[in-house]
Design a protein around this motif. Structure first.
Motif, PDB file in Angstrom:
ATOM      1  N   HIS A   3      -2.342 -13.920  -1.771  1.00 40.38           N
ATOM      2  CA  HIS A   3      -3.701 -14.051  -1.226  1.00 40.38           C
ATOM      3  C   HIS A   3      -4.390 -12.685  -1.180  1.00 40.38           C
ATOM      4  O   HIS A   3      -5.542 -12.533  -1.609  1.00 40.38           O
ATOM      5  CB  HIS A   3      -3.612 -14.661   0.177  1.00 40.38           C
ATOM      6  CG  HIS A   3      -4.920 -14.702   0.889  1.00 40.38           C
ATOM      7  ND1 HIS A   3      -5.895 -15.639   0.596  1.00 40.38           N
ATOM      8  CD2 HIS A   3      -5.431 -13.904   1.862  1.00 40.38           C
ATOM      9  CE1 HIS A   3      -6.945 -15.415   1.362  1.00 40.38           C
ATOM     10  NE2 HIS A   3      -6.697 -14.379   2.139  1.00 40.38           N
ATOM     11  N   ILE A   4      -3.665 -11.685  -0.702  1.00 40.97           N
ATOM     12  CA  ILE A   4      -4.244 -10.331  -0.594  1.00 40.97           C
ATOM     13  C   ILE A   4      -4.555  -9.784  -1.985  1.00 40.97           C
ATOM     14  O   ILE A   4      -5.638  -9.249  -2.237  1.00 40.97           O
ATOM     15  CB  ILE A   4      -3.281  -9.394   0.178  1.00 40.97           C
ATOM     16  CG1 ILE A   4      -3.175  -9.843   1.641  1.00 40.97           C
ATOM     17  CG2 ILE A   4      -3.741  -7.939   0.086  1.00 40.97           C
ATOM     18  CD1 ILE A   4      -2.014  -9.223   2.410  1.00 40.97           C
ATOM     19  N   ASP A   5      -3.599  -9.927  -2.907  1.00 39.76           N
ATOM     20  CA  ASP A   5      -3.810  -9.408  -4.273  1.00 39.76           C
ATOM     21  C   ASP A   5      -4.989 -10.099  -4.948  1.00 39.76           C
ATOM     22  O   ASP A   5      -5.814  -9.453  -5.607  1.00 39.76           O
ATOM     23  CB  ASP A   5      -2.544  -9.612  -5.124  1.00 39.76           C
ATOM     24  CG  ASP A   5      -1.459  -8.607  -4.788  1.00 39.76           C
ATOM     25  OD1 ASP A   5      -1.731  -7.677  -4.002  1.00 39.76           O
ATOM     26  OD2 ASP A   5      -0.339  -8.757  -5.301  1.00 39.76           O
ATOM     27  N   ARG A  42      -5.691  -7.881  13.205  1.00 39.40           N
ATOM     28  CA  ARG A  42      -5.211  -8.041  11.834  1.00 39.40           C
ATOM     29  C   ARG A  42      -4.147  -9.150  11.767  1.00 39.40           C
ATOM     30  O   ARG A  42      -4.156  -9.989  10.868  1.00 39.40           O
ATOM     31  CB  ARG A  42      -4.616  -6.712  11.368  1.00 39.40           C
ATOM     32  CG  ARG A  42      -4.144  -6.785   9.962  1.00 39.40           C
ATOM     33  CD  ARG A  42      -3.573  -5.483   9.482  1.00 39.40           C
ATOM     34  NE  ARG A  42      -2.638  -5.796   8.416  1.00 39.40           N
ATOM     35  CZ  ARG A  42      -2.042  -4.924   7.671  1.00 39.40           C
ATOM     36  NH1 ARG A  42      -2.255  -3.658   7.861  1.00 39.40           N
ATOM     37  NH2 ARG A  42      -1.215  -5.294   6.728  1.00 39.40           N
ATOM     38  N   THR A  85      -7.601 -11.923  -3.537  1.00 37.50           N
ATOM     39  CA  THR A  85      -8.925 -11.752  -2.914  1.00 37.50           C
ATOM     40  C   THR A  85      -9.398 -10.302  -2.987  1.00 37.50           C
ATOM     41  O   THR A  85     -10.585 -10.039  -3.132  1.00 37.50           O
ATOM     42  CB  THR A  85      -8.919 -12.250  -1.451  1.00 37.50           C
ATOM     43  OG1 THR A  85      -7.847 -11.613  -0.755  1.00 37.50           O
ATOM     44  CG2 THR A  85      -8.736 -13.750  -1.380  1.00 37.50           C
ATOM     45  N   SER A  86      -8.469  -9.350  -2.946  1.00 36.61           N
ATOM     46  CA  SER A  86      -8.912  -7.953  -3.017  1.00 36.61           C
ATOM     47  C   SER A  86      -9.336  -7.581  -4.437  1.00 36.61           C
ATOM     48  O   SER A  86      -9.915  -6.517  -4.657  1.00 36.61           O
ATOM     49  CB  SER A  86      -7.827  -7.001  -2.504  1.00 36.61           C
ATOM     50  OG  SER A  86      -6.691  -7.100  -3.314  1.00 36.61           O
ATOM     51  N   ASN A  87      -9.036  -8.448  -5.405  1.00 36.35           N
ATOM     52  CA  ASN A  87      -9.485  -8.208  -6.779  1.00 36.35           C
ATOM     53  C   ASN A  87     -10.586  -9.175  -7.194  1.00 36.35           C
ATOM     54  O   ASN A  87     -10.824  -9.400  -8.390  1.00 36.35           O
ATOM     55  CB  ASN A  87      -8.291  -8.295  -7.735  1.00 36.35           C
ATOM     56  CG  ASN A  87      -7.412  -7.057  -7.625  1.00 36.35           C
ATOM     57  OD1 ASN A  87      -7.823  -5.954  -8.009  1.00 36.35           O
ATOM     58  ND2 ASN A  87      -6.231  -7.203  -7.047  1.00 36.35           N
ATOM     59  N   GLY A  88     -11.259  -9.731  -6.206  1.00 36.94           N
ATOM     60  CA  GLY A  88     -12.447 -10.548  -6.482  1.00 36.94           C
ATOM     61  C   GLY A  88     -12.136 -11.951  -6.948  1.00 36.94           C
ATOM     62  O   GLY A  88     -13.030 -12.661  -7.421  1.00 36.94           O
ATOM     63  N   ARG A  91       0.951 -12.343   0.252  1.00 38.42           N
ATOM     64  CA  ARG A  91       0.806 -11.229  -0.694  1.00 38.42           C
ATOM     65  C   ARG A  91      -0.092 -11.653  -1.872  1.00 38.42           C
ATOM     66  O   ARG A  91      -0.973 -10.910  -2.308  1.00 38.42           O
ATOM     67  CB  ARG A  91       2.193 -10.803  -1.186  1.00 38.42           C
ATOM     68  CG  ARG A  91       2.207  -9.817  -2.337  1.00 38.42           C
ATOM     69  CD  ARG A  91       1.680  -8.458  -1.915  1.00 38.42           C
ATOM     70  NE  ARG A  91       1.313  -7.656  -3.054  1.00 38.42           N
ATOM     71  CZ  ARG A  91       2.104  -6.762  -3.649  1.00 38.42           C
ATOM     72  NH1 ARG A  91       3.316  -6.566  -3.187  1.00 38.42           N
ATOM     73  NH2 ARG A  91       1.683  -6.055  -4.668  1.00 38.42           N
ATOM     74  N   GLY A 141       0.806  -1.221   0.000  1.00 38.46           N
ATOM     75  CA  GLY A 141       0.000   0.000   0.000  1.00 38.46           C
ATOM     76  C   GLY A 141       0.838   1.270   0.000  1.00 38.46           C
ATOM     77  O   GLY A 141       0.314   2.355   0.266  1.00 38.46           O
ATOM     78  N   GLU A 188      -5.659 -12.590  12.271  1.00 41.71           N
ATOM     79  CA  GLU A 188      -6.291 -13.059  11.029  1.00 41.71           C
ATOM     80  C   GLU A 188      -5.215 -13.596  10.067  1.00 41.71           C
ATOM     81  O   GLU A 188      -5.389 -14.669   9.479  1.00 41.71           O
ATOM     82  CB  GLU A 188      -7.069 -11.884  10.392  1.00 41.71           C
ATOM     83  CG  GLU A 188      -7.695 -12.158   9.040  1.00 41.71           C
ATOM     84  CD  GLU A 188      -8.829 -13.195   9.075  1.00 41.71           C
ATOM     85  OE1 GLU A 188      -9.152 -13.694  10.158  1.00 41.71           O
ATOM     86  OE2 GLU A 188      -9.336 -13.524   7.988  1.00 41.71           O
ATOM     87  N   ASP A 189      -4.106 -12.866   9.937  1.00 41.81           N
ATOM     88  CA  ASP A 189      -3.001 -13.334   9.079  1.00 41.81           C
ATOM     89  C   ASP A 189      -2.521 -14.708   9.541  1.00 41.81           C
ATOM     90  O   ASP A 189      -2.330 -15.619   8.737  1.00 41.81           O
ATOM     91  CB  ASP A 189      -1.802 -12.372   9.143  1.00 41.81           C
ATOM     92  CG  ASP A 189      -2.057 -11.096   8.342  1.00 41.81           C
ATOM     93  OD1 ASP A 189      -3.138 -10.977   7.737  1.00 41.81           O
ATOM     94  OD2 ASP A 189      -1.165 -10.219   8.346  1.00 41.81           O
TER      95      ASP A 189
END
Ligand SMILES: NC(=O)c1ccc[n+]([C@@H]2O[C@H](COP(=O)([O-])OP(=O)(O)OC[C@H]3O[C@@H](n4cnc5c(N)ncnc54)[C@H](O)[C@@H]3O)[C@@H](O)[C@H]2O)c1
Length: 259
Positions: A250-252, A204, A254-257, A248, A122, A207-208
């Protein structure tokens, strides 16, 4: 892989830095360690310096210049439980000062590796603050933290975001001499400061840790740092390698659907 290469390793006395020193030696390199604490790992030379001490850092730079080192692994860092001024000084300002102070004296084709973090994610949203921090000196840090609202909650994130951004910015700065800078971003790693991260990040982090199969180990991170210090990585410039058990990705995803 690192035969006859001289590598300066900060943060050599614990965790990831200690394991990097071990692996650099195993790969045939010489380790010049830097830390505020005495190392227990085998090193070829050691400089006991507190990176918050600007005069001591100046003198360290002068001592290290004649080495013409082949690599600089910037690994020393403090967790978010430290006062924000200390976090900004150690994780960002001192790291940059050491690097910029040494870079002209490094050997041609030297490699610089910055230990960033998943917490650097971010950075694109923090460019204003990152630019404001560009030329900070040790003595500027308290005023900078006050003016920019760098509190305990965000200090660690900010330093790692700024470090990732600085690594990208320096993709070609020393290209004419073959000197490259890259970064490694671990997720949570089982070292003495893991508890500090969990304490600060609260839900947070919980959760990680629930999503991850296990926390990382220094032995998961050090081979990536060692590779970036070696000639096998010459075409990598200004990159930030996520070394985090898939967090990383996973975040990329899931945050993009995506799943
Ligand atoms: N452990 C993790 O979960 C994790 C995750 C992502 C990134 N990182 C980063 O990895 C790097 C290494 O962390 P670690 O987990 O091995 O922690 P660690 O505490 O085991 O090692 C950090 C080392 O840095 C040294 N250091 C700290 N402040 C210093 C100062 N003022 N002067 C000189 N030396 C100083 C410490 O003495 C220690 O030897 C840090 O930059 C950290 O931010 C760690």
């Amino acid at each position: 892989m690192l035969t006859n290469k001289t590598i300066i390793v900060t943060g050599v006395s614990s965790g990831i830095g200690q394991e990097v020193a071990r692996q650099v030696k195993a790969a045939g390199g010489k380790v010049i360690g830097v830390d505020r604490n005495t190392p227990s790992v085998d090193v070829d030379a050691f400089h006991q310096v507190d990176l918050t001490d600007e005069a001591a850092l100046d003198s360290l730079i002068e001592t290290l210049k004649p080495l013409k080192a082949d690599g600089l692994a910037n690994i020393a860092g403090v967790p978010p439980t430290a006062p924000p001024e200390v976090v900004v000084t150690v994780n960002l300002v001192a790291l940059k000062k050491l690097t910029l102070g040494l870079v002209d004296s490094l050997a041609d084709n030297a490699a610089i590796v910055n230990l960033a973090s998943l917490a650097g994610l971010g950075w694109e949203g923090e460019v204003t603050k990152i630019k404001a921090a560009a030329d900070l000196t040790h003595s500027d840090v308290p005023a900078f933290c006050a003016e920019q609202g760098i509190t305990k909650d965000i200090s660690y994130f900010f330093t790692k975001q700024a470090l990732v951004a600085w690594t990208h910015e320096n993709r070609w700065t020393w290209r004419d001499r073959g000197i490259r800078m890259n970064a490694v971003s671990p997720g949570p790693v089982d070292t003495p400061i893991l508890g500090d991260f969990l304490e600060t990040l609260g839900e947070r982090a919980e959760e990680d840790m629930r999503i991850m199969d296990r926390p990382g180990r220094p032995t998961d991170i050090a081979p990536v740092v060692t590779f970036l210090l070696s000639d096998g990585s010459v075409w990598l410039r200004g990159v930030n390698i996520a070394c985090d058990g898939g967090m990383r990705a996973h975040i990329d995803a899931t945050s993009n659907g995506l799943k």
